[in-house]
Design an enzyme around this catalytic site. Structure first.
Site, PDB file in Angstrom:
ATOM      1  N   SER A 107      -5.447  29.893  27.939  1.00 51.87           N
ATOM      2  CA  SER A 107      -6.031  30.793  26.950  1.00 51.87           C
ATOM      3  C   SER A 107      -4.924  31.599  26.268  1.00 51.87           C
ATOM      4  CB  SER A 107      -7.085  31.672  27.626  1.00 51.87           C
ATOM      5  OG  SER A 107      -7.899  32.317  26.692  1.00 51.87           O
ATOM      6  N   ASP A 245     -15.831  24.478  25.286  1.00 53.48           N
ATOM      7  CA  ASP A 245     -14.843  25.557  25.307  1.00 53.48           C
ATOM      8  C   ASP A 245     -14.950  26.449  24.075  1.00 53.48           C
ATOM      9  OD1 ASP A 245     -12.427  27.033  25.828  1.00 53.48           O
ATOM     10  OD2 ASP A 245     -11.631  25.269  26.853  1.00 53.48           O
ATOM     11  N   HIS A 272     -14.544  27.124  29.251  1.00 56.87           N
ATOM     12  CA  HIS A 272     -13.203  27.707  29.218  1.00 56.87           C
ATOM     13  C   HIS A 272     -12.524  27.732  30.585  1.00 56.87           C
ATOM     14  CE1 HIS A 272     -10.166  29.815  26.974  1.00 56.87           C
ATOM     15  NE2 HIS A 272     -10.263  30.929  27.665  1.00 56.87           N
TER      16      HIS A 272
END
Length: 296
Positions: A107, A245, A272
């Protein structure tokens, strides 16, 4: 598979007069160096998901970025820049004598890993970009698409609160919660390491760099875009994401097309956090990539 493991060592490292705390697992000759998401999150959720790589003979290192976890928490907003975090990451790598690393960024940690790879390419053995992007304006368009699935009335409500700055209104928070369960973690019960990281979130770095939540980017990274620079990254690269995601497969594909030596894995039934949502597919893919690109 992931499990909670006590670190073999805890290190306190000075970074420009501040204390940063790192955690080390295992004694392998090759190191997986983890950069967690946020910004503003302690490393618990990513650390606990990857410390199990010691079973495959790797050393695993993670650290609480400045402002998070056991590290110092200054309040100067000028500290919250991607460039400063790149230098912090290099300071940690050098202080622990890690040499060339398998850098794993998840991320926000993926954005950090990209800028690190462009600044210090000689220090990388491989690059693993997980659930991340290299083009923030493209991501913002993708997030608008995900938000649109809530329906026009809900989108209009969210836009009203965003215009007014009333991000804490219950109806706005309810919409964000739905998006989180669709696109951040689709498990009914979120694993303890995720909840532990989220429960200790420092919104100072997050608000300054990203925004008030996962689906509104108004911070100093909103225009960040490194697509034009990605062809300079020649290290073997694994790009991963979940099919649902928030940092979408379209964003992952855009990176894959720009990086010369990249491969991509999209994990089914995951968003995610594929390492928690679909570990049966995630770990074999990661271990296979590391084995094919290791120095042993």
């Amino acid at each position: 598979m992931w499990r909670e493991i006590k670190p073999d060592a805890r290190h306190e490292i000075e970074v420009d007069g501040h204390k940063v705390v790192a955690y080390s697992f295992g004694t392998g000759t090759e190191t997986v160096f983890c950069l967690n998401g946020g910004p503003g999150l302690p490393c618990d959720y990513l650390r606990e998901a990857h410390s199990c790589l010691i079973d495959k003979g790797y050393r695993v290192v993670a650290f609480d970025q400045l402002g998070t976890g056991a590290s110092d928490r200054p309040t100067d907003p000028s500290l919250w820049t991607i460039g400063r975090y790149v230098e912090e990451t290099e300071t940690v790598r050098k202080a622990l004598g890690l040499g060339k690393v398998h850098m794993l960024g998840h991320s926000w940690g993926g954005w950090l890993a990209i800028d690190y790879a462009l600044t210090y390419p000689e220090n990388l053995q491989t690059l693993i970009l997980e659930d991340t992007v290299a083009d923030m304006p493209h991501l913002i368009l993708e997030l608008e698409r995900l938000r649109a699935a809530l329906g026009p009335e809900t989108v209009a409500m969210m836009q009203k609160h965003e215009a007014q700055g009333t991000y804490d209104h219950p109806e706005y928070l309810a919409a964000v919660t739905i998006l989180n369960y669709r696109h951040v973690c689709r498990l009914q019960e979120w694993p303890a390491p995720i909840n532990r990281s989220l429960g200790d979130w420092n919104m100072g770095p997050y608000g300054t760099m990203q925004g008030p939540n996962e689906f509104l980017y108004i911070g100093n990274l909103k225009d960040w875009n490194r697509i034009a620079d990605l062809p300079r990254m020649t290290v073997p690269t694994l790009i991963t994401c979940g099919e649902y995601d928030e940092l979408t497969p379209a964003c992952a594909l855009k990176m894959k097309l720009a990086i010369p030596n990249a491969e991509i894995k999209v994990f089914a039934n995951a968003s995610h956090m594929p390492f928690y949502e679909n570990p049966a597919d995630y770990y074999p893919a990661l271990v296979d990539f590391l084995a094919r690109n290791g120095s042993n």
